[in-house]
Motif scaffolding. Structure first.
Motif, mmCIF file in Angstrom:
data_model
loop_
_atom_site.group_PDB
_atom_site.id
_atom_site.type_symbol
_atom_site.label_atom_id
_atom_site.label_comp_id
_atom_site.label_asym_id
_atom_site.label_seq_id
_atom_site.Cartn_x
_atom_site.Cartn_y
_atom_site.Cartn_z
ATOM 1 N N THR A 43 78.278 25.635 92.437
ATOM 2 C CA THR A 43 77.867 26.743 93.787
ATOM 3 C C THR A 43 77.377 27.827 93.699
ATOM 4 O OG1 THR A 43 79.369 25.672 95.655
ATOM 5 C CG2 THR A 43 77.842 27.181 96.157
ATOM 6 N N LEU A 44 76.136 28.218 93.775
ATOM 7 C CA LEU A 44 74.969 29.462 93.888
ATOM 8 C C LEU A 44 74.852 30.031 95.301
ATOM 9 C CD1 LEU A 44 71.859 27.247 92.002
ATOM 10 C CD2 LEU A 44 73.964 28.587 91.135
ATOM 11 N N ARG A 45 74.431 29.370 96.352
ATOM 12 C CA ARG A 45 74.911 29.717 97.806
ATOM 13 C C ARG A 45 75.068 29.283 98.629
ATOM 14 N NH1 ARG A 45 72.652 32.758 94.867
ATOM 15 N NH2 ARG A 45 70.622 34.347 94.848
ATOM 16 N N GLN A 46 76.166 29.576 99.406
ATOM 17 C CA GLN A 46 76.737 28.856 100.573
ATOM 18 C C GLN A 46 76.059 29.455 102.338
ATOM 19 O OE1 GLN A 46 80.736 27.849 99.318
ATOM 20 N NE2 GLN A 46 81.011 29.244 99.698
ATOM 21 N N GLY A 47 76.866 28.236 102.964
ATOM 22 C CA GLY A 47 76.388 29.879 104.543
ATOM 23 C C GLY A 47 76.724 28.632 105.708
ATOM 24 N N VAL A 48 77.003 29.319 106.563
ATOM 25 C CA VAL A 48 77.128 28.213 107.681
ATOM 26 C C VAL A 48 75.502 28.294 108.713
ATOM 27 C CG1 VAL A 48 79.631 27.825 107.361
ATOM 28 C CG2 VAL A 48 78.478 30.324 108.885
ATOM 29 N N ALA A 49 75.455 28.003 109.673
ATOM 30 C CA ALA A 49 74.175 27.952 110.883
ATOM 31 C C ALA A 49 74.700 27.108 112.049
ATOM 32 C CB ALA A 49 73.008 27.787 110.279
ATOM 33 N N GLY A 50 73.604 28.249 113.572
ATOM 34 C CA GLY A 50 74.808 27.462 114.639
ATOM 35 C C GLY A 50 74.130 25.771 114.605
ATOM 36 N N THR A 51 72.779 25.353 114.025
ATOM 37 C CA THR A 51 72.568 24.178 114.784
ATOM 38 C C THR A 51 71.624 23.706 112.932
ATOM 39 O OG1 THR A 51 70.189 24.402 114.369
ATOM 40 C CG2 THR A 51 71.131 24.533 116.736
ATOM 41 N N LEU A 52 72.133 22.158 113.096
ATOM 42 C CA LEU A 52 71.846 21.585 111.949
ATOM 43 C C LEU A 52 70.794 21.869 111.113
ATOM 44 C CD1 LEU A 52 72.455 19.390 109.817
ATOM 45 C CD2 LEU A 52 71.458 17.004 111.816
ATOM 46 N N ALA A 53 69.807 21.924 113.115
ATOM 47 C CA ALA A 53 67.935 21.755 112.014
ATOM 48 C C ALA A 53 68.256 23.368 110.960
ATOM 49 C CB ALA A 53 67.424 22.022 113.272
ATOM 50 N N SER A 54 68.499 24.379 112.012
ATOM 51 C CA SER A 54 68.943 25.515 111.228
ATOM 52 C C SER A 54 69.409 25.372 110.120
ATOM 53 C CB SER A 54 69.826 26.637 112.377
ATOM 54 O OG SER A 54 69.531 27.928 111.878
ATOM 55 N N ALA A 55 70.555 24.964 109.757
ATOM 56 C CA ALA A 55 71.207 24.568 107.926
ATOM 57 C C ALA A 55 69.997 23.810 107.539
ATOM 58 C CB ALA A 55 72.577 24.307 108.350
#
Length: 75
Positions: A43-55
């Protein structure tokens, strides 16, 4: 290349520049997670977003940025 969820994976997958990303929707949660991986699977980067489109957008931007950086470093 973008691959939608399948019988083998419940996550969206993005491939490009020797890197890959997985974007997952989580049942019961109000966030989607994403993880970018190198050719070795780490894993190089990871994160979260509020919507599928945003992620999907954030994962694609990061994947593009990391692969462009590799091309510039090799030049």
């Amino acid at each position: 290349m973008l691959a939608p969820p399948s019988a083998h994976s419940s996550c969206w997958r993005i491939f490009g520049g020797g890197l890959s990303a997985e974007v997952c929707e989580h049942e019961g949660a109000v966030v989607c997670s994403f993880a970018l991986r190198g050719p070795d699977g780490k894993t190089l980067r990871q994160g979260v977003a509020g919507t599928l489109a945003s992620a999907l957008h954030r994962a694609t931007d990061l994947l593009w940025g990391l692969s462009e950086g590799d091309h510039e470093a090799a030049a």
